[in-house]
Motif scaffolding. Structure first.
Motif, PDB file in Angstrom:
ATOM      1  N   ALA A  68       0.857  -1.128   0.002  1.00  0.00           N
ATOM      2  CA  ALA A  68       0.150  -0.125   0.094  1.00  0.00           C
ATOM      3  C   ALA A  68       1.070   1.252   0.080  1.00  0.00           C
ATOM      4  O   ALA A  68       1.948   1.423   0.745  1.00  0.00           O
ATOM      5  CB  ALA A  68      -0.896   0.003   1.386  1.00  0.00           C
ATOM      6  N   ALA A  69       0.194   2.324  -0.548  1.00  0.00           N
ATOM      7  CA  ALA A  69       1.018   3.614  -0.767  1.00  0.00           C
ATOM      8  C   ALA A  69      -0.062   4.681  -0.382  1.00  0.00           C
ATOM      9  O   ALA A  69      -0.701   4.567  -1.065  1.00  0.00           O
ATOM     10  CB  ALA A  69       1.518   3.967  -2.092  1.00  0.00           C
ATOM     11  N   LEU A  70       0.308   5.315   0.609  1.00  0.00           N
ATOM     12  CA  LEU A  70      -0.563   6.566   1.417  1.00  0.00           C
ATOM     13  C   LEU A  70       0.223   7.776   1.140  1.00  0.00           C
ATOM     14  O   LEU A  70       1.328   7.878   1.837  1.00  0.00           O
ATOM     15  CB  LEU A  70      -0.800   5.983   2.876  1.00  0.00           C
ATOM     16  N   TRP A  71      -0.512   8.937   0.344  1.00  0.00           N
ATOM     17  CA  TRP A  71       0.087   9.973   0.261  1.00  0.00           C
ATOM     18  C   TRP A  71      -0.113  10.882   1.561  1.00  0.00           C
ATOM     19  O   TRP A  71      -1.157  11.069   1.859  1.00  0.00           O
ATOM     20  CB  TRP A  71      -0.441  10.697  -0.872  1.00  0.00           C
ATOM     21  N   LEU A  72       1.017  11.311   2.045  1.00  0.00           N
ATOM     22  CA  LEU A  72       0.836  11.990   3.314  1.00  0.00           C
ATOM     23  C   LEU A  72       1.013  13.506   3.051  1.00  0.00           C
ATOM     24  O   LEU A  72       0.831  14.432   3.968  1.00  0.00           O
ATOM     25  CB  LEU A  72       2.055  11.527   4.454  1.00  0.00           C
ATOM     26  N   GLY A  73       1.683  13.798   2.032  1.00  0.00           N
ATOM     27  CA  GLY A  73       2.006  15.715   1.659  1.00  0.00           C
ATOM     28  C   GLY A  73       2.285  15.557   0.163  1.00  0.00           C
ATOM     29  O   GLY A  73       2.407  14.647  -0.381  1.00  0.00           O
ATOM     30  N   PRO A  74       2.797  16.927  -0.086  1.00  0.00           N
ATOM     31  CA  PRO A  74       2.877  17.041  -1.548  1.00  0.00           C
ATOM     32  C   PRO A  74       3.998  16.356  -2.268  1.00  0.00           C
ATOM     33  O   PRO A  74       3.831  15.921  -3.263  1.00  0.00           O
ATOM     34  CB  PRO A  74       3.270  18.583  -1.652  1.00  0.00           C
ATOM     35  N   ASP A  75       4.856  15.784  -1.571  1.00  0.00           N
ATOM     36  CA  ASP A  75       6.093  15.048  -2.005  1.00  0.00           C
ATOM     37  C   ASP A  75       6.556  13.723  -0.856  1.00  0.00           C
ATOM     38  O   ASP A  75       7.397  13.371  -0.940  1.00  0.00           O
ATOM     39  CB  ASP A  75       7.065  15.976  -2.155  1.00  0.00           C
ATOM     40  N   GLU A  76       5.417  13.183  -0.234  1.00  0.00           N
ATOM     41  CA  GLU A  76       5.763  12.237   0.765  1.00  0.00           C
ATOM     42  C   GLU A  76       4.373  11.251   0.976  1.00  0.00           C
ATOM     43  O   GLU A  76       3.383  11.508   0.930  1.00  0.00           O
ATOM     44  CB  GLU A  76       5.653  12.965   2.204  1.00  0.00           C
ATOM     45  N   TRP A  77       5.119  10.075   1.023  1.00  0.00           N
ATOM     46  CA  TRP A  77       4.442   8.846   0.990  1.00  0.00           C
ATOM     47  C   TRP A  77       4.699   7.913   2.003  1.00  0.00           C
ATOM     48  O   TRP A  77       5.880   7.593   2.246  1.00  0.00           O
ATOM     49  CB  TRP A  77       4.075   8.024  -0.501  1.00  0.00           C
ATOM     50  N   LEU A  78       3.887   7.223   2.721  1.00  0.00           N
ATOM     51  CA  LEU A  78       4.144   5.960   3.482  1.00  0.00           C
ATOM     52  C   LEU A  78       3.791   4.704   2.597  1.00  0.00           C
ATOM     53  O   LEU A  78       3.003   4.503   2.137  1.00  0.00           O
ATOM     54  CB  LEU A  78       3.151   5.938   4.698  1.00  0.00           C
ATOM     55  N   LEU A  79       4.960   3.984   2.638  1.00  0.00           N
ATOM     56  CA  LEU A  79       4.977   2.806   1.849  1.00  0.00           C
ATOM     57  C   LEU A  79       4.881   1.525   2.825  1.00  0.00           C
ATOM     58  O   LEU A  79       5.752   1.306   3.509  1.00  0.00           O
ATOM     59  CB  LEU A  79       6.005   2.434   0.700  1.00  0.00           C
ATOM     60  N   ILE A  80       3.728   0.723   2.794  1.00  0.00           N
ATOM     61  CA  ILE A  80       3.666  -0.419   3.607  1.00  0.00           C
ATOM     62  C   ILE A  80       3.645  -1.536   2.671  1.00  0.00           C
ATOM     63  O   ILE A  80       2.945  -1.963   1.824  1.00  0.00           O
ATOM     64  CB  ILE A  80       2.367  -0.341   4.384  1.00  0.00           C
ATOM     65  N   ALA A  81       4.725  -2.648   3.010  1.00  0.00           N
ATOM     66  CA  ALA A  81       4.847  -3.836   2.347  1.00  0.00           C
ATOM     67  C   ALA A  81       4.603  -5.045   3.421  1.00  0.00           C
ATOM     68  O   ALA A  81       5.568  -5.164   3.978  1.00  0.00           O
ATOM     69  CB  ALA A  81       5.945  -3.977   1.578  1.00  0.00           C
ATOM     70  N   GLY A  82       3.440  -5.572   3.200  1.00  0.00           N
ATOM     71  CA  GLY A  82       3.112  -6.897   4.184  1.00  0.00           C
ATOM     72  C   GLY A  82       4.183  -7.994   4.084  1.00  0.00           C
ATOM     73  O   GLY A  82       4.545  -8.365   2.802  1.00  0.00           O
TER      74      GLY A  82
END
Length: 189
Positions: A68-82
């Motif tokens: 999953a990729a969650l956009w947190l800001g203009p150039d910031e993402w949280l990447l989650i890889a189970g």
């Protein structure tokens, strides 16, 4: 002398997690978590290498299989890889960036995921979160960084009554207890 091995343990160990149709909290499966920052060229390269498209609009999340990729800001993402190894995943992503300026930070040991669900999940989350969590204001697929009382969280809506909450490990027990207390205050608990 034997080699000492530190075995990671959950910060929720020993806590009774609520489980039921009306309200449930469970620890999300183990996952690698990386914070990625970069411009459009880096975002495109990261999307291709990560296997899930990094959203191009603020407040959205995208998921594919166990990533999953969650956009947190203009150039910031949280990447989650189970189930992924953060070091190996980081190396794979770094190889894909070529010369595109970016930042990639492993936060796997800093935070954990919680799965919050049930008929009163929205009410429990609303007790400490300043966002309007009505389905029309915070639809399925929306993700954002926010707070619950004094804890910073990342809130991702998975379904009408299901959420994924990322929280720092040190705040996880507090968050579970606070959510449980808020749910207990809801009618029909």
């Amino acid at each position: 002398m034997s080699d000492a091995v530190l075995i990671p343990r959950s910060p929720l160990e020993g806590l009774a997690l609520p489980a039921g149709d009306r309200f449930a909290v469970a620890e999300a499966p183990a996952a690698a978590r990386l914070v990625f920052r970069g411009g459009e060229a880096a975002r495109a390269a990261c999307s291709a290498a990560f296997g899930a498209e990094l959203p191009a609009r603020l407040g959205l999340a995208s998921a594919r299989e166990n990533r999953a990729a969650l956009w947190l800001g203009p150039d910031e993402w949280l990447l989650i890889a189970g189930g992924a190894d953060a070091d190996l995943l980081g190396a794979e992503l770094e190889a894909a960036f070529d010369a595109a300026p970016h930042s990639l930070v492993d936060v796997s040991h800093r935070q954990i995921g919680l799965l919050v669900s049930g008929q009163i999940a929205v009410r429990a989350l609303s007790a400490g979160c300043p966002l309007d969590l009505h389905l029309s204001a915070f639809p399925v697929g929306t993700a954002t960084r926010t707070i619950f009382d004094k804890a910073e969280i990342v809130l991702w809506r998975l379904g009408a009554t299901a959420f994924h909450v990322e929280v720092w490990r040190s705040f996880a027990p507090y968050l579970v207890v606070a959510l449980t207390e808020a749910a207990r205050g809801a009618p029909g608990w």
